[in-house]
Write a protein that holds these residues in place. Sequence first.
Motif, PDB file in Angstrom:
ATOM      1  N   GLY A 190      31.996  35.425  42.214  1.00 41.87           N
ATOM      2  CA  GLY A 190      30.941  35.584  41.224  1.00 41.87           C
ATOM      3  C   GLY A 190      30.056  36.795  41.444  1.00 41.87           C
ATOM      4  N   VAL A 191      30.568  37.797  42.103  1.00 39.48           N
ATOM      5  CA  VAL A 191      29.782  38.997  42.420  1.00 39.48           C
ATOM      6  C   VAL A 191      29.525  39.830  41.170  1.00 39.48           C
ATOM      7  CG1 VAL A 191      29.863  41.221  43.632  1.00 39.48           C
ATOM      8  CG2 VAL A 191      30.515  39.114  44.829  1.00 39.48           C
ATOM      9  N   GLU A 192      28.296  40.327  41.029  1.00 39.92           N
ATOM     10  CA  GLU A 192      27.941  41.254  39.964  1.00 39.92           C
ATOM     11  C   GLU A 192      27.362  42.550  40.534  1.00 39.92           C
ATOM     12  OE1 GLU A 192      25.348  39.296  37.236  1.00 39.92           O
ATOM     13  OE2 GLU A 192      26.826  37.776  36.652  1.00 39.92           O
ATOM     14  N   ARG A 193      26.423  42.423  41.475  1.00 42.58           N
ATOM     15  CA  ARG A 193      25.749  43.598  42.045  1.00 42.58           C
ATOM     16  C   ARG A 193      26.328  43.894  43.430  1.00 42.58           C
ATOM     17  NH1 ARG A 193      19.811  43.993  42.467  1.00 42.58           N
ATOM     18  NH2 ARG A 193      20.207  46.159  41.908  1.00 42.58           N
ATOM     19  N   ILE A 194      26.754  45.140  43.616  1.00 47.50           N
ATOM     20  CA  ILE A 194      27.416  45.535  44.857  1.00 47.50           C
ATOM     21  C   ILE A 194      26.704  46.717  45.481  1.00 47.50           C
ATOM     22  CG2 ILE A 194      29.570  46.405  45.876  1.00 47.50           C
ATOM     23  CD1 ILE A 194      31.056  45.108  43.511  1.00 47.50           C
ATOM     24  N   SER A 198      44.368  45.287  42.690  1.00 53.74           N
ATOM     25  CA  SER A 198      43.106  44.640  42.312  1.00 53.74           C
ATOM     26  C   SER A 198      42.537  43.805  43.457  1.00 53.74           C
ATOM     27  CB  SER A 198      43.323  43.759  41.073  1.00 53.74           C
ATOM     28  OG  SER A 198      44.250  42.719  41.374  1.00 53.74           O
ATOM     29  N   PHE A 199      42.991  44.072  44.690  1.00 47.33           N
ATOM     30  CA  PHE A 199      42.602  43.230  45.829  1.00 47.33           C
ATOM     31  C   PHE A 199      41.093  43.057  45.926  1.00 47.33           C
ATOM     32  CE2 PHE A 199      41.221  42.755  50.226  1.00 47.33           C
ATOM     33  CZ  PHE A 199      41.931  41.619  50.620  1.00 47.33           C
ATOM     34  N   PHE A 200      40.343  44.136  46.021  1.00 45.54           N
ATOM     35  CA  PHE A 200      38.896  44.036  46.203  1.00 45.54           C
ATOM     36  C   PHE A 200      38.206  43.488  44.968  1.00 45.54           C
ATOM     37  CE2 PHE A 200      40.022  47.398  49.319  1.00 45.54           C
ATOM     38  CZ  PHE A 200      39.615  46.729  50.461  1.00 45.54           C
ATOM     39  N   ILE A 201      38.683  43.887  43.801  1.00 44.30           N
ATOM     40  CA  ILE A 201      38.111  43.383  42.554  1.00 44.30           C
ATOM     41  C   ILE A 201      38.275  41.871  42.473  1.00 44.30           C
ATOM     42  CG2 ILE A 201      38.379  43.393  40.035  1.00 44.30           C
ATOM     43  CD1 ILE A 201      39.146  46.396  40.348  1.00 44.30           C
ATOM     44  N   ASP A 202      39.455  41.382  42.833  1.00 38.58           N
ATOM     45  CA  ASP A 202      39.721  39.939  42.787  1.00 38.58           C
ATOM     46  C   ASP A 202      38.856  39.184  43.792  1.00 38.58           C
ATOM     47  OD1 ASP A 202      41.605  40.446  40.854  1.00 38.58           O
ATOM     48  OD2 ASP A 202      43.325  40.308  42.221  1.00 38.58           O
ATOM     49  N   ILE A 203      38.768  39.718  45.006  1.00 37.23           N
ATOM     50  CA  ILE A 203      37.956  39.085  46.055  1.00 37.23           C
ATOM     51  C   ILE A 203      36.507  38.923  45.575  1.00 37.23           C
ATOM     52  CG2 ILE A 203      36.845  39.544  48.289  1.00 37.23           C
ATOM     53  CD1 ILE A 203      39.612  38.506  48.724  1.00 37.23           C
ATOM     54  N   LEU A 204      35.984  39.953  44.957  1.00 35.91           N
ATOM     55  CA  LEU A 204      34.586  39.946  44.518  1.00 35.91           C
ATOM     56  C   LEU A 204      34.380  39.058  43.291  1.00 35.91           C
ATOM     57  CD1 LEU A 204      33.996  43.751  45.065  1.00 35.91           C
ATOM     58  CD2 LEU A 204      33.018  41.902  46.436  1.00 35.91           C
TER      59      LEU A 204
END
Length: 277
Positions: free
Chosen positions: A63-67, A53-59
């Motif tokens: 507070g990231v929603e739109r990528i 979940s590395f990238f998911i956790d970082i984002l």
Amino acid sequence: MTRRLLEINEQDYGHNPTEVRETDKYKEEYVGSFVDKWDELIGWDARAESEGSFFIDILKERGVERILDVSTGTGFHSVQLLKAGFDVTSVDGSPVMLAKAFQNAKQHGFVLRTVHADWRWLNKDVHSAYDAVICLGNSFTHLFKEHDRRKALAEYYAVLRHNGVLVMDHRNYDTMLDNEFKTKHKYYYCGENVSAEPEYIDEGLARFKYIFPDKTLFHLNMFPLRREYTRRLMQEVGFQRIQTYGDFKETYKADEPDFLIHVAEKEYLSEEERDEQ
């Protein structure tokens, strides 16, 4: 042009492959026969397991929603982020890759929102603002000229909201240039019985060869980005806080990681905060 690229199945580097050092070459490198094997190279299941979940956790921590996934390739990260509930737009400069990504996403139950765009003129084709830009899979090394790298980073910066974040990775080229290539493709290239290693490397070129179980052979010519050089470019473009991970770890010895991952934040820092970095 797009139809022609979709139909080409053989790479062509001319008589002197190590002299081919042009940013636009990537459009011809990803021929249909290579793209068809790309998922065999990265191994979706093994890659998902190694990244966790590395990238998911970082984002999510930011507070990231739109990528904006600016190097979607065959869609691996776009699909993983869609599964995690993010709003994702997928970009690639290769129409062949985009077609494959759309197909892969459909097989996972998603209709991929895709944009065919060159990073150097990203904002010509992408008009929304995003919380995060991701550029993964060693993709930024397709840019051979420094002015191309600066322009692309500036385009990433411009498409981000005021507190946005850029997540970008590349191979640990410092180790390749200063020592020797020792990767076991433990993390990013996880395909069974697929070989991915440099055939030639100097300060201006890393030419990789990819050999598949059926003995088919492909190449990619890339620019060997050094760690501190990349961090400096990000700072000079305007990114404020940059944290670099080695194979998903915060602490590591310089020659250990196969890949380096830069997390560059746009949010403005005071002079005191910058001095503390």
